[in-house]
Design a protein around this motif. Structure first.
Motif, PDB file in Angstrom:
ATOM      1  N   LYS A  39       0.841  -1.212   0.000  1.00  0.00           N
ATOM      2  CA  LYS A  39       0.000   0.000   0.000  1.00  0.00           C
ATOM      3  C   LYS A  39       0.872   1.257   0.000  1.00  0.00           C
ATOM      4  O   LYS A  39       0.563   2.228  -0.693  1.00  0.00           O
ATOM      5  N   ARG A  40       1.944   1.229   0.748  1.00  0.00           N
ATOM      6  CA  ARG A  40       2.850   2.379   0.789  1.00  0.00           C
ATOM      7  C   ARG A  40       3.501   2.596  -0.578  1.00  0.00           C
ATOM      8  O   ARG A  40       3.576   3.718  -1.069  1.00  0.00           O
ATOM      9  N   GLN A  41       3.964   1.536  -1.203  1.00  0.00           N
ATOM     10  CA  GLN A  41       4.589   1.651  -2.525  1.00  0.00           C
ATOM     11  C   GLN A  41       3.580   2.123  -3.573  1.00  0.00           C
ATOM     12  O   GLN A  41       3.914   2.932  -4.447  1.00  0.00           O
ATOM     13  N   ARG A  42       2.351   1.631  -3.488  1.00  0.00           N
ATOM     14  CA  ARG A  42       1.303   2.061  -4.419  1.00  0.00           C
ATOM     15  C   ARG A  42       1.052   3.566  -4.266  1.00  0.00           C
ATOM     16  O   ARG A  42       0.895   4.284  -5.254  1.00  0.00           O
ATOM     17  N   PHE A  43       1.042   4.035  -3.021  1.00  0.00           N
ATOM     18  CA  PHE A  43       0.848   5.464  -2.768  1.00  0.00           C
ATOM     19  C   PHE A  43       1.989   6.282  -3.375  1.00  0.00           C
ATOM     20  O   PHE A  43       1.754   7.296  -4.027  1.00  0.00           O
ATOM     21  N   VAL A  44       3.223   5.855  -3.183  1.00  0.00           N
ATOM     22  CA  VAL A  44       4.375   6.587  -3.730  1.00  0.00           C
ATOM     23  C   VAL A  44       4.304   6.617  -5.259  1.00  0.00           C
ATOM     24  O   VAL A  44       4.575   7.656  -5.875  1.00  0.00           O
ATOM     25  N   ARG A  45       3.931   5.502  -5.880  1.00  0.00           N
ATOM     26  CA  ARG A  45       3.768   5.491  -7.340  1.00  0.00           C
ATOM     27  C   ARG A  45       2.681   6.459  -7.775  1.00  0.00           C
ATOM     28  O   ARG A  45       2.813   7.171  -8.777  1.00  0.00           O
ATOM     29  N   GLN A  46       1.598   6.509  -6.992  1.00  0.00           N
ATOM     30  CA  GLN A  46       0.510   7.430  -7.292  1.00  0.00           C
ATOM     31  C   GLN A  46       0.996   8.881  -7.188  1.00  0.00           C
ATOM     32  O   GLN A  46       0.642   9.720  -8.018  1.00  0.00           O
ATOM     33  N   GLN A  47       1.821   9.165  -6.184  1.00  0.00           N
ATOM     34  CA  GLN A  47       2.371  10.514  -6.043  1.00  0.00           C
ATOM     35  C   GLN A  47       3.171  10.902  -7.287  1.00  0.00           C
ATOM     36  O   GLN A  47       3.041  12.020  -7.795  1.00  0.00           O
ATOM     37  N   VAL A  48       4.002  10.000  -7.768  1.00  0.00           N
ATOM     38  CA  VAL A  48       4.815  10.270  -8.964  1.00  0.00           C
ATOM     39  C   VAL A  48       3.906  10.498 -10.168  1.00  0.00           C
ATOM     40  O   VAL A  48       4.115  11.434 -10.948  1.00  0.00           O
ATOM     41  N   ASP A  49       2.872   9.690 -10.307  1.00  0.00           N
ATOM     42  CA  ASP A  49       1.933   9.857 -11.418  1.00  0.00           C
ATOM     43  C   ASP A  49       1.235  11.208 -11.347  1.00  0.00           C
ATOM     44  O   ASP A  49       1.097  11.901 -12.358  1.00  0.00           O
ATOM     45  N   PHE A  50       0.804  11.599 -10.150  1.00  0.00           N
ATOM     46  CA  PHE A  50       0.139  12.892  -9.996  1.00  0.00           C
ATOM     47  C   PHE A  50       1.105  14.046 -10.262  1.00  0.00           C
ATOM     48  O   PHE A  50       0.741  15.039 -10.884  1.00  0.00           O
ATOM     49  N   LEU A  51       2.344  13.908  -9.807  1.00  0.00           N
ATOM     50  CA  LEU A  51       3.333  14.959 -10.074  1.00  0.00           C
ATOM     51  C   LEU A  51       3.621  15.079 -11.563  1.00  0.00           C
ATOM     52  O   LEU A  51       3.767  16.184 -12.090  1.00  0.00           O
ATOM     53  N   THR A  52       3.700  13.956 -12.243  1.00  0.00           N
ATOM     54  CA  THR A  52       3.923  13.970 -13.686  1.00  0.00           C
ATOM     55  C   THR A  52       2.773  14.678 -14.391  1.00  0.00           C
ATOM     56  O   THR A  52       2.994  15.532 -15.253  1.00  0.00           O
ATOM     57  N   SER A  53       1.562  14.350 -13.995  1.00  0.00           N
ATOM     58  CA  SER A  53       0.391  14.994 -14.584  1.00  0.00           C
ATOM     59  C   SER A  53       0.377  16.493 -14.284  1.00  0.00           C
ATOM     60  O   SER A  53       0.105  17.313 -15.167  1.00  0.00           O
ATOM     61  N   ALA A  54       0.677  16.851 -13.039  1.00  0.00           N
ATOM     62  CA  ALA A  54       0.701  18.270 -12.663  1.00  0.00           C
ATOM     63  C   ALA A  54       1.746  19.021 -13.480  1.00  0.00           C
ATOM     64  O   ALA A  54       1.502  20.136 -13.952  1.00  0.00           O
ATOM     65  N   ALA A  55       2.910  18.420 -13.660  1.00  0.00           N
ATOM     66  CA  ALA A  55       3.971  19.059 -14.449  1.00  0.00           C
ATOM     67  C   ALA A  55       3.526  19.263 -15.892  1.00  0.00           C
ATOM     68  O   ALA A  55       3.800  20.307 -16.495  1.00  0.00           O
ATOM     69  N   GLN A  56       2.831  18.294 -16.446  1.00  0.00           N
ATOM     70  CA  GLN A  56       2.357  18.396 -17.822  1.00  0.00           C
ATOM     71  C   GLN A  56       1.301  19.481 -17.984  1.00  0.00           C
ATOM     72  O   GLN A  56       1.085  19.976 -19.082  1.00  0.00           O
TER      73      GLN A  56
END
Length: 152
Positions: A122-139
Motif C-alpha cells: 500500500k505504501r509503494q502504491r501510494f508513492v507510485r501514485q504521487q509520482v503519477d500525480f506529479l507527472t500529470s501536474a507538471a504536464q
C-alpha cells in the motif's frame, strides 16, 4: 468548518472538483487539530512549555474552534477528497497529494494494523501514485512539480 462540511461534501459527491479539493485541504488541516477539550488542553500546555509568546496558543485555539465538531473519521478522509479531485485532473489536488508523506497517508487510512507485506504494498502504491500525480501536474504547468525528466 462544520458549517461548510455538508455543503462541500454534497458538492464533492456531485463531482465538483473544487469542492472536493477545498474539503480535502480543510480536513487535512483539521487532521492535526485536537479532537476534544482534553486533547486541546494537553496541546496548549505543551505549546506553553515550548513557546515564548501567546501567538502559538491563539493559533491552536483558533484551529480547534474552526475544526470543532468534525469527527476524527471525517478528518481522516481528507485523502479521499484530494484523491478524487486529483484523479479528475485538479492540479492543486495533485500537488497536495505529492506533498503528503507516506507515513501520513498510511496513518490517516488506518493501515497500521495490516500485515507487513500489505503495508509495504500500500505504501509503494501510494508513492507510485504521487509520482503519477506529479507527472500529470507538471504536464499541466505546475510550478511545484519538477520537470518530468527529473522524476524518478
Amino acid at each position: 468548518m462544520l458549517q461548510s462540511f455538508d455543503a462541500l461534501n454534497e458538492q464533492a459527491q456531485r463531482g465538483d472538483l473544487v469542492a472536493s479539493y477545498v474539503l480535502g485541504m480543510n480536513l487535512r488541516h483539521c487532521y492535526y487539530v485536537p479532537d476534544d477539550n482534553a486533547a486541546l488542553a494537553d496541546k496548549l500546555l505543551q505549546a506553553s512549555e515550548f513557546k515564548d509568546n501567546g501567538e502559538a496558543l491563539a493559533d491552536i485555539q483558533q484551529s480547534y474552534d474552526y475544526c470543532e465538531g468534525v469527527t476524527r473519521s471525517e478528518r481522516n478522509r481528507f485523502y479521499h477528497y484530494l484523491e478524487r479531485a486529483a484523479e479528475n485532473g485538479s492540479v492543486p489536488a495533485q500537488e497536495a497529494i505529492a506533498e503528503l508523506t507516506p507515513e501520513l497517508y498510511m496513518a490517516a487510512n488506518n493501515f497500521a494494523e495490516i500485515s507487513r507485506d500489505e503495508y509495504v504494498e500500500k505504501r509503494q502504491r501510494f508513492v507510485r501514485q504521487q509520482v503519477d500525480f506529479l507527472t500529470s501536474a507538471a504536464q499541466h504547468g505546475s510550478l511545484k512539480a519538477p520537470d518530468e525528466n527529473n522524476l524518478q
